[in-house]
Design an enzyme around this catalytic site. Structure first.
Site, PDB file in Angstrom:
ATOM      1  CB  THR A 115      -6.776  -2.967  10.357  1.00 18.30           C
ATOM      2  OG1 THR A 115      -7.831  -2.043  10.619  1.00 18.30           O
ATOM      3  CG2 THR A 115      -6.820  -3.273   8.875  1.00 18.30           C
ATOM      4  CE1 TYR A 139      -4.180   0.456   6.792  1.00 20.56           C
ATOM      5  CE2 TYR A 139      -6.377   0.502   7.786  1.00 20.56           C
ATOM      6  CZ  TYR A 139      -5.010   0.271   7.883  1.00 20.56           C
ATOM      7  OH  TYR A 139      -4.486  -0.157   9.076  1.00 20.56           O
TER       8      TYR A 139
END
Ligand code: UDP
Length: 323
Positions: A115, A139
């Site tokens: 990501t 995250y």
């Protein structure tokens, strides 16, 4: 046989469909915590959790697995701040189980779902792969840890990998068979469409005082079908013996929150009530990714780059949602 871990989720299910269309046999492994059984319309579904190494080994015993796509992760940024244990255990520790099982069964190839959150607040735009990665939440940190682990497993155990760093995945299967469905939903486009459909009163705009052209945040929205194509190209690349690496997947083009809402009004032909709200903590003002590397190395050409096409397919899915 290709193992698609997390293949019942939003992005994984689109790649699973694409693999099927290409004539590949797949087995989806998913715990169905956030994934949907109905999204696995192609290949075989095996339920199970990556924390259960016995179950995982059963899968590797049962099928002759050539390579792995790995999408299984928790992905709620806010929750990762309040419950880091959940994120490090699921995203990092469970991935280690997967990688160790791959090493044990001599499966040498993996495409990993990474990501742009690994960059944190980038110093410059568009973001290129050589920029410093300083995630600002657990995250993003969990994904970056896996990138590091993959690099170490590559050197030590000969595991070959592609880490694909997505910018904002959006849209849906143009044939309307699968699409985005999160519970709870936190993503901008499904929330806008819910407001358009009258399923929510309004969509909130998180922050109108950013240093951007209209004060709202800018993101690089990338069609999930374009992401799927990049994954298949990454698979071919690794199968040809390509060197292990990390690549951004984006359109190198940003749309502001207000622009996305305006485009959605045009596509849906609906009123979309808006509430101007304060900033959401941890949101960088602008995130736009250069995918020059993926273009050069994989020959990837995103086809559905226009935000209106992304919204068209997302709206088509929203109106006839099957799960
Ligand atoms: N956003 C917003 N209202 C919402 C949800 C999101 O204004 O209800 C904004 C958010 O601040 C960000 C952009 O929309 O700038 C995309 O957010 P999303 O959660 O979809 O993806 P993220 O960029 O966080 O991965």
């Amino acid at each position: 046989m290709i193992l698609v871990v997390g293949g019942a989720g939003y992005i994984g299910s689109h790649i699973n469909k694409r693999l099927y269309q290409k004539g590949c046999e797949t087995v989806v492994f998913d715990n169905l915590v956030y994934g949907h059984r109905e999204a696995v319309r192609w290949g075989i579904l095996e339920t199970g959790d990556l924390s259960d190494t016995e179950r995982l080994e059963e899968i590797f015993e049962k099928y002759n697995i050539d390579m792995v796509f790995h999408f299984a992760a928790y992905a709620y940024v806010g929750e990762s701040v309040t419950e880091p244990s959940k994120y490090y255990n699921n995203n990092v520790a469970n991935t280690l189980h997967l990688l160790d099982t791959m090493v044990k069964y001599h499966v040498k190839t993996i495409v990993f779902s990474s990501t742009c959150a690994t960059y944190g607040i980038p110093a410059d735009m568009p973001v290129t792969e050589d920029m410093e990665q300083k995630p600002i939440n657990p995250y993003g940190a969990s994904k970056l840890m896996i990138e590091r682990i993959l690099s170490d497993y590559h050197k030590a155990y000969g595991l070959n990998y592609c880490c694909l760093r997505y910018f904002n995945a959006a849209g849906a299967d143009p044939e309307g068979e699968i699409g985005e469905s999160h519970n709870p939903e936190t993503h901008l486009i499904p929330l806008i469409l819910a407001a358009a459909a009258g399923d929510r009163e309004a969509v909130k705009v998180f922050g109108t005082d950013y240093p951007t052209r209209d004060g709202s945040c800018i993101r690089d929205y990338i069609h999930v079908t374009d992401l799927a194509d990049a994954h298949l190209l990454a698979m071919d690349y690794l199968q040809r013996g390509g060197e292990s690496l990390c690549m951004n997947l984006g359109n190198c083009k940003g749309n502001s929150v207000l622009e996305v809402i305006e485009a959605a009004r045009e596509i849906t032909q609906k009123e979309i009530p808006v509430v101007l709200d304060k900033r959401r903590p941890g949101d960088p003002p602008v995130l736009v990714g250069s995918a020059e590397k993926a273009r050069k190395i994989l020959g990837w050409e995103p086809e559905y780059g226009d935000i209106k096409v992304i919204l068209r397919d997302a709206w088509n899915w929203y109106c006839q949602k099957k799960f």
